[in-house]
Design a protein around this motif. Sequence first.
Motif, PDB file in Angstrom:
ATOM      1  N   TRP A 174       8.566   6.206  -1.303  1.00 21.87           N
ATOM      2  CA  TRP A 174       7.130   5.947  -1.303  1.00 21.87           C
ATOM      3  C   TRP A 174       6.314   7.093  -0.715  1.00 21.87           C
ATOM      4  CZ3 TRP A 174       5.098   2.571  -4.337  1.00 21.87           C
ATOM      5  CH2 TRP A 174       5.841   1.458  -4.727  1.00 21.87           C
ATOM      6  N   THR A 175       6.943   7.947   0.081  1.00 20.90           N
ATOM      7  CA  THR A 175       6.203   9.079   0.653  1.00 20.90           C
ATOM      8  C   THR A 175       5.817  10.098  -0.419  1.00 20.90           C
ATOM      9  OG1 THR A 175       8.255  10.277   1.152  1.00 20.90           O
ATOM     10  CG2 THR A 175       7.362   8.821   2.877  1.00 20.90           C
ATOM     11  N   GLU A 176       6.512  10.065  -1.567  1.00 23.33           N
ATOM     12  CA  GLU A 176       6.242  11.007  -2.652  1.00 23.33           C
ATOM     13  C   GLU A 176       5.342  10.420  -3.728  1.00 23.33           C
ATOM     14  OE1 GLU A 176      10.014  12.147  -4.237  1.00 23.33           O
ATOM     15  OE2 GLU A 176      10.948  12.362  -2.272  1.00 23.33           O
ATOM     16  N   SER A 177       4.928   9.182  -3.559  1.00 24.52           N
ATOM     17  CA  SER A 177       4.187   8.486  -4.618  1.00 24.52           C
ATOM     18  C   SER A 177       2.691   8.783  -4.560  1.00 24.52           C
ATOM     19  CB  SER A 177       4.406   6.981  -4.509  1.00 24.52           C
ATOM     20  OG  SER A 177       3.806   6.481  -3.320  1.00 24.52           O
ATOM     21  N   ALA A 178       2.028   8.559  -5.708  1.00 22.41           N
ATOM     22  CA  ALA A 178       0.568   8.695  -5.763  1.00 22.41           C
ATOM     23  C   ALA A 178      -0.096   7.653  -4.872  1.00 22.41           C
ATOM     24  CB  ALA A 178       0.099   8.532  -7.210  1.00 22.41           C
ATOM     25  N   TRP A 179       0.570   6.497  -4.709  1.00 19.26           N
ATOM     26  CA  TRP A 179       0.025   5.426  -3.863  1.00 19.26           C
ATOM     27  C   TRP A 179      -0.163   5.895  -2.417  1.00 19.26           C
ATOM     28  CZ3 TRP A 179       2.743   3.384   0.350  1.00 19.26           C
ATOM     29  CH2 TRP A 179       2.163   2.261   0.970  1.00 19.26           C
ATOM     30  N   SER A 180       0.706   6.781  -1.930  1.00 18.41           N
ATOM     31  CA  SER A 180       0.630   7.244  -0.535  1.00 18.41           C
ATOM     32  C   SER A 180      -0.633   8.056  -0.262  1.00 18.41           C
ATOM     33  CB  SER A 180       1.860   8.079  -0.169  1.00 18.41           C
ATOM     34  OG  SER A 180       1.892   9.287  -0.932  1.00 18.41           O
ATOM     35  N   GLN A 181      -1.302   8.521  -1.341  1.00 21.59           N
ATOM     36  CA  GLN A 181      -2.531   9.299  -1.180  1.00 21.59           C
ATOM     37  C   GLN A 181      -3.791   8.459  -1.369  1.00 21.59           C
ATOM     38  OE1 GLN A 181      -2.039  12.454  -0.228  1.00 21.59           O
ATOM     39  NE2 GLN A 181       0.173  12.075  -0.438  1.00 21.59           N
ATOM     40  N   PRO A 183      -6.688   5.744  -0.574  1.00 17.94           N
ATOM     41  CA  PRO A 183      -7.327   5.257   0.663  1.00 17.94           C
ATOM     42  C   PRO A 183      -7.022   3.785   0.952  1.00 17.94           C
ATOM     43  CG  PRO A 183      -8.947   5.586  -1.086  1.00 17.94           C
ATOM     44  CD  PRO A 183      -7.675   6.189  -1.575  1.00 17.94           C
ATOM     45  N   GLN A 184      -6.834   2.968  -0.119  1.00 19.12           N
ATOM     46  CA  GLN A 184      -6.575   1.541   0.095  1.00 19.12           C
ATOM     47  C   GLN A 184      -5.188   1.273   0.703  1.00 19.12           C
ATOM     48  OE1 GLN A 184      -7.312   2.949  -2.861  1.00 19.12           O
ATOM     49  NE2 GLN A 184      -6.251   1.943  -4.595  1.00 19.12           N
ATOM     50  N   ARG A 185      -4.378   2.327   0.799  1.00 15.63           N
ATOM     51  CA  ARG A 185      -3.069   2.177   1.436  1.00 15.63           C
ATOM     52  C   ARG A 185      -3.235   1.870   2.916  1.00 15.63           C
ATOM     53  NH1 ARG A 185       0.463   5.606   4.357  1.00 15.63           N
ATOM     54  NH2 ARG A 185      -1.064   7.303   4.245  1.00 15.63           N
ATOM     55  N   GLY A 186      -4.278   2.396   3.508  1.00 16.28           N
ATOM     56  CA  GLY A 186      -4.509   2.190   4.928  1.00 16.28           C
ATOM     57  C   GLY A 186      -3.436   2.877   5.755  1.00 16.28           C
ATOM     58  N   SER A 187      -2.881   2.174   6.706  1.00 13.62           N
ATOM     59  CA  SER A 187      -1.839   2.730   7.578  1.00 13.62           C
ATOM     60  C   SER A 187      -0.421   2.384   7.096  1.00 13.62           C
ATOM     61  CB  SER A 187      -2.026   2.214   9.019  1.00 13.62           C
ATOM     62  OG  SER A 187      -3.296   2.587   9.524  1.00 13.62           O
ATOM     63  N   ASN A 188      -0.357   1.702   5.962  1.00 11.04           N
ATOM     64  CA  ASN A 188       0.955   1.284   5.452  1.00 11.04           C
ATOM     65  C   ASN A 188       1.836   2.483   5.091  1.00 11.04           C
ATOM     66  OD1 ASN A 188       0.063  -1.357   5.627  1.00 11.04           O
ATOM     67  ND2 ASN A 188       0.906  -1.928   3.628  1.00 11.04           N
ATOM     68  N   LYS A 189       3.104   2.431   5.492  1.00  9.47           N
ATOM     69  CA  LYS A 189       4.074   3.448   5.102  1.00  9.47           C
ATOM     70  C   LYS A 189       4.773   3.056   3.794  1.00  9.47           C
ATOM     71  CE  LYS A 189       4.891   5.037   9.823  1.00  9.47           C
ATOM     72  NZ  LYS A 189       5.891   5.232  10.905  1.00  9.47           N
ATOM     73  N   VAL A 190       4.826   1.761   3.555  1.00 15.88           N
ATOM     74  CA  VAL A 190       5.384   1.227   2.296  1.00 15.88           C
ATOM     75  C   VAL A 190       4.506   0.047   1.879  1.00 15.88           C
ATOM     76  CG1 VAL A 190       7.777   1.909   2.779  1.00 15.88           C
ATOM     77  CG2 VAL A 190       6.955  -0.329   3.538  1.00 15.88           C
ATOM     78  N   PRO A 191       4.543  -0.341   0.604  1.00  8.55           N
ATOM     79  CA  PRO A 191       3.781  -1.525   0.186  1.00  8.55           C
ATOM     80  C   PRO A 191       4.259  -2.779   0.926  1.00  8.55           C
ATOM     81  CG  PRO A 191       4.458  -0.243  -1.724  1.00  8.55           C
ATOM     82  CD  PRO A 191       5.177   0.336  -0.546  1.00  8.55           C
ATOM     83  N   ASP A 192       3.380  -3.745   1.041  1.00  9.36           N
ATOM     84  CA  ASP A 192       3.724  -4.980   1.748  1.00  9.36           C
ATOM     85  C   ASP A 192       4.881  -5.725   1.084  1.00  9.36           C
ATOM     86  OD1 ASP A 192       1.710  -4.480   3.554  1.00  9.36           O
ATOM     87  OD2 ASP A 192       0.223  -5.699   2.482  1.00  9.36           O
ATOM     88  N   SER A 193       5.083  -5.497  -0.214  1.00 14.53           N
ATOM     89  CA  SER A 193       6.153  -6.200  -0.929  1.00 14.53           C
ATOM     90  C   SER A 193       7.543  -5.735  -0.499  1.00 14.53           C
ATOM     91  CB  SER A 193       6.004  -6.010  -2.446  1.00 14.53           C
ATOM     92  OG  SER A 193       5.953  -4.628  -2.785  1.00 14.53           O
ATOM     93  N   CYS A 194       7.617  -4.645   0.281  1.00 15.53           N
ATOM     94  CA  CYS A 194       8.899  -4.167   0.820  1.00 15.53           C
ATOM     95  C   CYS A 194       9.324  -4.959   2.062  1.00 15.53           C
ATOM     96  CB  CYS A 194       8.804  -2.690   1.214  1.00 15.53           C
ATOM     97  SG  CYS A 194       8.849  -1.532  -0.174  1.00 15.53           S
ATOM     98  N   CYS A 195       8.404  -5.713   2.621  1.00 22.14           N
ATOM     99  CA  CYS A 195       8.676  -6.397   3.894  1.00 22.14           C
ATOM    100  C   CYS A 195       9.611  -7.589   3.704  1.00 22.14           C
ATOM    101  CB  CYS A 195       7.374  -6.886   4.519  1.00 22.14           C
ATOM    102  SG  CYS A 195       6.247  -5.540   4.950  1.00 22.14           S
ATOM    103  N   LYS A 196      10.404  -7.848   4.726  1.00 18.84           N
ATOM    104  CA  LYS A 196      11.299  -8.999   4.706  1.00 18.84           C
ATOM    105  C   LYS A 196      10.510 -10.301   4.798  1.00 18.84           C
ATOM    106  CE  LYS A 196      15.300  -6.514   6.505  1.00 18.84           C
ATOM    107  NZ  LYS A 196      16.336  -6.403   7.566  1.00 18.84           N
ATOM    108  N   THR A 197       9.397 -10.237   5.519  1.00 14.91           N
ATOM    109  CA  THR A 197       8.446 -11.347   5.535  1.00 14.91           C
ATOM    110  C   THR A 197       7.104 -10.776   5.114  1.00 14.91           C
ATOM    111  OG1 THR A 197       9.619 -12.446   7.346  1.00 14.91           O
ATOM    112  CG2 THR A 197       7.363 -13.157   6.911  1.00 14.91           C
ATOM    113  N   VAL A 198       6.702 -11.058   3.878  1.00 11.42           N
ATOM    114  CA  VAL A 198       5.507 -10.431   3.313  1.00 11.42           C
ATOM    115  C   VAL A 198       4.244 -11.007   3.942  1.00 11.42           C
ATOM    116  CG1 VAL A 198       4.198 -10.029   1.189  1.00 11.42           C
ATOM    117  CG2 VAL A 198       6.702 -10.004   1.129  1.00 11.42           C
TER     118      VAL A 198
END
Length: 261
Positions: A174-181, A183-198
């Motif tokens: 995800w660090t190489e993705s267009a999503w990482s650039q 602004p709506q990403r905020g402080s997220n390092k990965v999308p919320d769907s990666c979380c064990k508890t979303v």
Amino acid sequence: MRGSKDYSYHNPNKKTDDEDDGCCNLSCLKFSLYIYNLVSLLCGMALLALSLWLIIAKEQVLFVYSVYYGIFPWVILAIGGLIVLMTVLGCCGISRENSCLLYTYAVFCGVLILIQLAGGLAAYTFKDEVHTQIIKTIKTSMLEDYGLENSSTSAMDTLQEQLHCCGAQSFEDWTESAWSQLPQRGSNKVPDSCCKTVSVNCGVRDHPSNIYYTGCGDALFVVASSHLILLGSLATIVAVIQIVGLILSLKLGAATKNLDQ
């Protein structure tokens, strides 16, 4: 000699037209082929049910990320349909004792045997190509389209939530993705769907206690591989069973042809 009578029909050692050696007589061959047709019909219906299950009910996301995988269930569906139609042809040939129909049935059996053996072999040998394609397609989708196209974003979120994975090969993708650039990403390092508890903004922590580290390419391939092995095994088993039908139909065709002569 004139006036002599033929009493050969009293000969107890003389065989009737319906009595060949052992199980190769006409009645036994017809019965055996009827039983085979019943087994063949059940195998054809099993192939139809399995392929429809894979196409309709299970892991639709696999068809999005692998063209190779998407082909196999449709091929098995076609084979299952042909087997069911062949049993009808076989039963017609048996009931009418028509050697032409029986030989046609035998030809179809031979062709289907070759197709199924080739399909079973392809299901095993194409596993590596499926794995490579899945990872490549997922990576392209997440790097270029995630967060920019709603359909790709939704598909990737569904994939990560259902298979408990993150990224194509790992969460670091995800660090190489267009999503990482964005602004709506905020402080997220990965999308919320990666979380064990979303939950909202749960992707700010990339600790293994919070997110999945397994890549979706590997997780998805485990599912695809099990399906391919199942399809390949079933196609091979049915092909072996059909060799029996091929032999029986050739024998019965020859027996009925001899009767016609």
